[in-house]
Design a protein around this motif. Sequence first.
Motif, PDB file in Angstrom:
ATOM      1  N   MET A  12       0.857  -1.185   0.000  1.00 44.77           N
ATOM      2  CA  MET A  12       0.000   0.000   0.000  1.00 44.77           C
ATOM      3  C   MET A  12       0.890   1.230   0.000  1.00 44.77           C
ATOM      4  SD  MET A  12      -3.445  -0.685   2.180  1.00 44.77           S
ATOM      5  CE  MET A  12      -2.698  -0.794   3.776  1.00 44.77           C
ATOM      6  N   PHE A  13       0.307   2.339  -0.442  1.00 45.59           N
ATOM      7  CA  PHE A  13       1.059   3.572  -0.607  1.00 45.59           C
ATOM      8  C   PHE A  13       0.321   4.730   0.066  1.00 45.59           C
ATOM      9  CE2 PHE A  13       2.337   0.708  -3.870  1.00 45.59           C
ATOM     10  CZ  PHE A  13       3.698   0.906  -3.976  1.00 45.59           C
ATOM     11  N   LEU A  14       1.098   5.623   0.669  1.00 42.34           N
ATOM     12  CA  LEU A  14       0.557   6.813   1.316  1.00 42.34           C
ATOM     13  C   LEU A  14       0.972   8.024   0.499  1.00 42.34           C
ATOM     14  CD1 LEU A  14      -0.855   7.977   3.924  1.00 42.34           C
ATOM     15  CD2 LEU A  14       1.472   8.473   4.683  1.00 42.34           C
ATOM     16  N   TYR A  15      -0.022   8.724  -0.014  1.00 46.77           N
ATOM     17  CA  TYR A  15       0.204   9.976  -0.742  1.00 46.77           C
ATOM     18  C   TYR A  15      -0.022  11.102   0.254  1.00 46.77           C
ATOM     19  CZ  TYR A  15      -0.772  13.687  -4.195  1.00 46.77           C
ATOM     20  OH  TYR A  15      -0.781  14.844  -4.926  1.00 46.77           O
ATOM     21  N   ASN A  16       1.025  11.856   0.534  1.00 46.19           N
ATOM     22  CA  ASN A  16       0.975  12.920   1.529  1.00 46.19           C
ATOM     23  C   ASN A  16       1.121  14.273   0.845  1.00 46.19           C
ATOM     24  OD1 ASN A  16       1.361  13.661   4.588  1.00 46.19           O
ATOM     25  ND2 ASN A  16       2.883  14.841   3.460  1.00 46.19           N
ATOM     26  N   VAL A  17       0.197  15.174   1.137  1.00 45.68           N
ATOM     27  CA  VAL A  17       0.270  16.542   0.619  1.00 45.68           C
ATOM     28  C   VAL A  17       0.376  17.470   1.826  1.00 45.68           C
ATOM     29  CG1 VAL A  17      -0.828  18.310  -0.798  1.00 45.68           C
ATOM     30  CG2 VAL A  17      -1.204  15.881  -1.322  1.00 45.68           C
ATOM     31  N   THR A  18       1.532  18.085   1.987  1.00 44.27           N
ATOM     32  CA  THR A  18       1.750  19.037   3.070  1.00 44.27           C
ATOM     33  C   THR A  18       1.544  20.434   2.505  1.00 44.27           C
ATOM     34  OG1 THR A  18       3.341  17.575   4.145  1.00 44.27           O
ATOM     35  CG2 THR A  18       3.407  19.911   4.764  1.00 44.27           C
ATOM     36  N   LEU A  19       0.667  21.196   3.153  1.00 44.01           N
ATOM     37  CA  LEU A  19       0.367  22.554   2.703  1.00 44.01           C
ATOM     38  C   LEU A  19       0.659  23.539   3.825  1.00 44.01           C
ATOM     39  CD1 LEU A  19      -2.285  20.684   1.505  1.00 44.01           C
ATOM     40  CD2 LEU A  19      -2.270  22.742   0.136  1.00 44.01           C
ATOM     41  N   ILE A  20       1.370  24.587   3.486  1.00 39.96           N
ATOM     42  CA  ILE A  20       1.630  25.684   4.408  1.00 39.96           C
ATOM     43  C   ILE A  20       0.803  26.862   3.906  1.00 39.96           C
ATOM     44  CG2 ILE A  20       3.368  27.167   5.456  1.00 39.96           C
ATOM     45  CD1 ILE A  20       5.428  24.956   4.557  1.00 39.96           C
ATOM     46  N   LEU A  21      -0.142  27.284   4.730  1.00 44.25           N
ATOM     47  CA  LEU A  21      -1.111  28.305   4.320  1.00 44.25           C
ATOM     48  C   LEU A  21      -0.894  29.618   5.054  1.00 44.25           C
ATOM     49  CD1 LEU A  21      -3.585  25.588   4.817  1.00 44.25           C
ATOM     50  CD2 LEU A  21      -3.861  26.955   2.778  1.00 44.25           C
ATOM     51  N   ASP A  22      -1.210  30.707   4.369  1.00 49.37           N
ATOM     52  CA  ASP A  22      -1.258  32.005   5.039  1.00 49.37           C
ATOM     53  C   ASP A  22      -2.291  31.918   6.155  1.00 49.37           C
ATOM     54  OD1 ASP A  22       0.523  32.992   3.180  1.00 49.37           O
ATOM     55  OD2 ASP A  22      -0.988  34.070   2.019  1.00 49.37           O
ATOM     56  N   ASP A  23      -2.018  32.565   7.266  1.00 53.60           N
ATOM     57  CA  ASP A  23      -2.966  32.559   8.381  1.00 53.60           C
ATOM     58  C   ASP A  23      -4.363  32.981   7.935  1.00 53.60           C
ATOM     59  OD1 ASP A  23      -1.198  31.704  10.415  1.00 53.60           O
ATOM     60  OD2 ASP A  23      -0.425  33.735  10.651  1.00 53.60           O
TER      61      ASP A  23
ATOM     62  N   ASN B 217      -8.421   8.230   3.985  1.00 49.95           N
ATOM     63  CA  ASN B 217      -7.750   9.528   4.038  1.00 49.95           C
ATOM     64  C   ASN B 217      -7.752  10.032   5.465  1.00 49.95           C
ATOM     65  OD1 ASN B 217      -9.898  11.848   4.467  1.00 49.95           O
ATOM     66  ND2 ASN B 217     -10.839  10.280   3.202  1.00 49.95           N
ATOM     67  N   ARG B 218      -6.920  11.016   5.709  1.00 53.24           N
ATOM     68  CA  ARG B 218      -6.948  11.737   6.988  1.00 53.24           C
ATOM     69  C   ARG B 218      -6.334  13.106   6.766  1.00 53.24           C
ATOM     70  NH1 ARG B 218      -3.257   7.418   9.624  1.00 53.24           N
ATOM     71  NH2 ARG B 218      -1.442   7.678   8.333  1.00 53.24           N
ATOM     72  N   LEU B 219      -6.732  14.016   7.626  1.00 54.20           N
ATOM     73  CA  LEU B 219      -6.248  15.386   7.566  1.00 54.20           C
ATOM     74  C   LEU B 219      -5.645  15.719   8.922  1.00 54.20           C
ATOM     75  CD1 LEU B 219      -6.077  18.007   5.876  1.00 54.20           C
ATOM     76  CD2 LEU B 219      -8.332  18.615   6.769  1.00 54.20           C
ATOM     77  N   LEU B 220      -4.405  16.166   8.915  1.00 56.46           N
ATOM     78  CA  LEU B 220      -3.700  16.457  10.163  1.00 56.46           C
ATOM     79  C   LEU B 220      -3.201  17.894  10.166  1.00 56.46           C
ATOM     80  CD1 LEU B 220      -2.329  13.463   8.934  1.00 56.46           C
ATOM     81  CD2 LEU B 220      -2.154  13.338  11.396  1.00 56.46           C
ATOM     82  N   LYS B 221      -3.178  18.482  11.345  1.00 57.12           N
ATOM     83  CA  LYS B 221      -2.611  19.821  11.520  1.00 57.12           C
ATOM     84  C   LYS B 221      -1.262  19.651  12.200  1.00 57.12           C
ATOM     85  CE  LYS B 221      -3.554  24.379  13.447  1.00 57.12           C
ATOM     86  NZ  LYS B 221      -4.518  25.201  14.209  1.00 57.12           N
ATOM     87  N   VAL B 222      -0.239  20.277  11.636  1.00 57.71           N
ATOM     88  CA  VAL B 222       1.103  20.198  12.210  1.00 57.71           C
ATOM     89  C   VAL B 222       1.169  21.169  13.381  1.00 57.71           C
ATOM     90  CG1 VAL B 222       3.566  20.487  11.778  1.00 57.71           C
ATOM     91  CG2 VAL B 222       2.091  19.541   9.985  1.00 57.71           C
ATOM     92  N   VAL B 223       1.490  20.641  14.537  1.00 61.32           N
ATOM     93  CA  VAL B 223       1.478  21.437  15.764  1.00 61.32           C
ATOM     94  C   VAL B 223       2.777  22.214  15.955  1.00 61.32           C
ATOM     95  CG1 VAL B 223       1.277  21.304  18.287  1.00 61.32           C
ATOM     96  CG2 VAL B 223      -0.109  19.814  16.848  1.00 61.32           C
ATOM     97  N   ASP B 224       3.900  21.618  15.593  1.00 59.98           N
ATOM     98  CA  ASP B 224       5.193  22.259  15.879  1.00 59.98           C
ATOM     99  C   ASP B 224       5.933  22.671  14.605  1.00 59.98           C
ATOM    100  OD1 ASP B 224       5.814  19.753  14.959  1.00 59.98           O
ATOM    101  OD2 ASP B 224       7.294  19.316  16.511  1.00 59.98           O
ATOM    102  N   SER B 225       5.210  23.166  13.635  1.00 62.82           N
ATOM    103  CA  SER B 225       5.816  23.556  12.367  1.00 62.82           C
ATOM    104  C   SER B 225       6.769  24.731  12.557  1.00 62.82           C
ATOM    105  CB  SER B 225       4.730  23.940  11.364  1.00 62.82           C
ATOM    106  OG  SER B 225       5.334  24.403  10.172  1.00 62.82           O
ATOM    107  N   PRO B 226       7.950  24.667  11.962  1.00 60.26           N
ATOM    108  CA  PRO B 226       8.887  25.793  12.046  1.00 60.26           C
ATOM    109  C   PRO B 226       8.552  26.900  11.047  1.00 60.26           C
ATOM    110  CG  PRO B 226       9.851  24.028  10.762  1.00 60.26           C
ATOM    111  CD  PRO B 226       8.515  23.522  11.259  1.00 60.26           C
TER     112      PRO B 226
END
Length: 103
Positions: A1-12, A39-48
């Motif tokens: 199986m394969f995980l397709y990950n899309v990381t998005l950094i958005l303007d506030d 699918n799942r949607l996650l929020k990055v808590v400690d993003s630099p």
Amino acid sequence: MFLYNVTLILDDAAAEEWLQWMQDVHIPEVMATGMFISNRLLKVVDSPNEGVTYCAQYVAETLDHYNKYQEVFAPALQAELNERYKNRFVAYRTLMEFVPPTS
């Protein structure tokens, strides 16, 4: 199986509207392609990074499903995202393969 990950950094300023759109429109459209089983949607808590960072993840049973998604469906879906949130996000896309546990 394969995980397709899309990381998005958005303007506030775009983050809240984007989140609603993802949950109500985009993720259902991606899943309606039939190329992913979950699918799942996650929020990055400690993003630099500045802004708000999310990861949208989709699981494909086979590499063929992922490739078909990229060839047939992704261009239009990504164009909609780019048009709707132009200059308000940066996206990074990765494909990962699940590694079976050893016994």
